[in-house]
Scaffold this motif. Structure first.
Motif: not given
Length: 375
Positions: A147-148, A151, A154-155, A360
């Motif tokens: 998940g990280n 994330r 997608n930053s 980020e």
């Protein structure tokens, strides 16, 4: 045009509020993230400018100037905290922290726990036949890390398209082998870098943002300027951030032992200057990172990876100071140009890579405004 006028209007209103009401109460954190406008308000609230005009004069050490500015951003105290002049325990605190950092028997709580998947990542990176998909498969073993990774993929600093990245396979396709290495390294480090610092509420966010930017700048500089291993270089950027967090943890522990409410800012900045890289080298050794990482942190200056680290720390600090409105891009680039060994075309390219996108941790709309204002 309307959007630009709207941004100008917001700036004018903000200036009026600061002039009439002061800045107390304007620093608010959403998701423990430091936004550029809030960083400016916080710096004013602390009564300090991150980079005084005199520090930009010829003959000053650009690295020292930029690191001092970074520490001013990171060491903004809570609203209402006493000034440094009201901290009589500076000598005792310095002695306690120095003794603690020199000790060889650090407890487990003082040494960040090595990420469980780090050895597998290093082994895979050292395998010339390993693909980005093989590295992503390492992270897929842990749902939280997965998940990280998505994330961060997608930053703004890594996103290359408007459509969200929803799978590891898609992330690998978009960012490539080098990109996935950088993302995986950041994903592994971020959890152990979190630090509760009530005295300086934005310390952790600023230091993390600096580490993330420095890791990217170091990798780019190593590949294009010093012709060193980009993977080792990005770990230099990340471990120096871990070193700063660990120095602060020792200082906070010393304050707790001596019943000191908050560390003096000047002492915190001095300890960070003196100990960040030595502590980072101990982390690199304990985590069994590539020997080149440990050697560069020990040297701290010179050629090769050490030169890439020096440039990356300065470039990351310059980018954050620009984002927080402390200096302009012209001033930032003028300081970076004083560093030896980086050709102008390489400097411009790395700067665009580091500063051309939002950090980020910035939110979507504000990140877009920050990028729009970067010119």
């Amino acid at each position: 045009m309307s959007r630009a006028m709207g941004v100008i209007g917001v700036m004018l209103v903000g200036a009026a509020v600061l002039a009439l009401l002061g800045v107390i109460g304007l620093v608010r954190h959403r998701r423990a993230v430091v936004q550029p406008s809030r960083g400016r308000a916080a710096a004013a609230q602390a009564g300090a400018t991150a980079v005084p005009a005199a520090a930009l004069s010829p003959g000053t050490d650009p690295v020292a100037v930029l690191q001092a500015g970074l520490h001013t951003l990171a060491l903004v105290p809570r609203s209402g905290d006493a000034a440094d002049a009201a901290a009589p325990h500076t000598v005792e605190l310095r002695d306690a922290v120095t003794a603690s950092l020199l000790a060889r028997d650090w407890s487990a709580k003082h040494l960040p726990r090595r990420p469980q998947l780090l050895p597998q990542l290093i082994q895979t990176v050292n395998d010339s036949d390993a693909s980005a998909r093989a590295m992503a498969a390492i992270i897929s073993q842990d749902p939280v890390l997965t998940g990280n990774l998505l994330r961060i993929a997608n930053s703004p600093v890594y996103r290359v398209q408007a459509r969200p990245v929803e799978t590891l396979q898609r992330a690998v396709t978009l960012v490539g082998t080098d990109g996935i290495r950088q993302i995986i390294s950041a994903v592994l480090v971020q959890p152990v870098m979190q630090l509760q610092c009530d005295a300086f509420p934005q310390f952790s966010a600023v230091i993390w943002e600096h580490a993330l930017l420095a890791s990217r700048a170091a990798a780019d500089h190593a590949r294009t300027v010093t012709h060193e291993d980009g993977f080792a270089a990005q770990w230099l950027g990340l471990t120096q951030g871990l070193g700063a967090a660990l120095v602060m943890r020792h200082l906070l522990d010393a304050c707790a032992q001596q019943s000191v409410a908050a560390p003096p800012r000047a002492l915190a900045a001095d300890l960070l200057d003196s100990w960040t890289l030595p502590v980072a080298s101990r982390i690199a050794a304990a985590w069994e990172l590539p020997k080149a990482v440990h050697d560069a942190l020990i040297r701290q200056s010179g050629s090769g990876l050490a030169a890439s680290l020096r440039f990356a720390r300065a470039a990351a600090a310059a980018s954050l100071l620009c984002r927080h409105g402390q200096i302009g891009q012209v001033q930032a680039l003028a300081l970076l140009e004083q560093l030896d060994g980086t050709p102008p075309h390489a400097l411009q390219w790395i700067w665009r890579r580091v500063h051309g996108r939002a950090v980020e941790t910035l939110d979507g709309e504000e990140a877009e405004l920050e990028v729009a204002g970067a010119g």
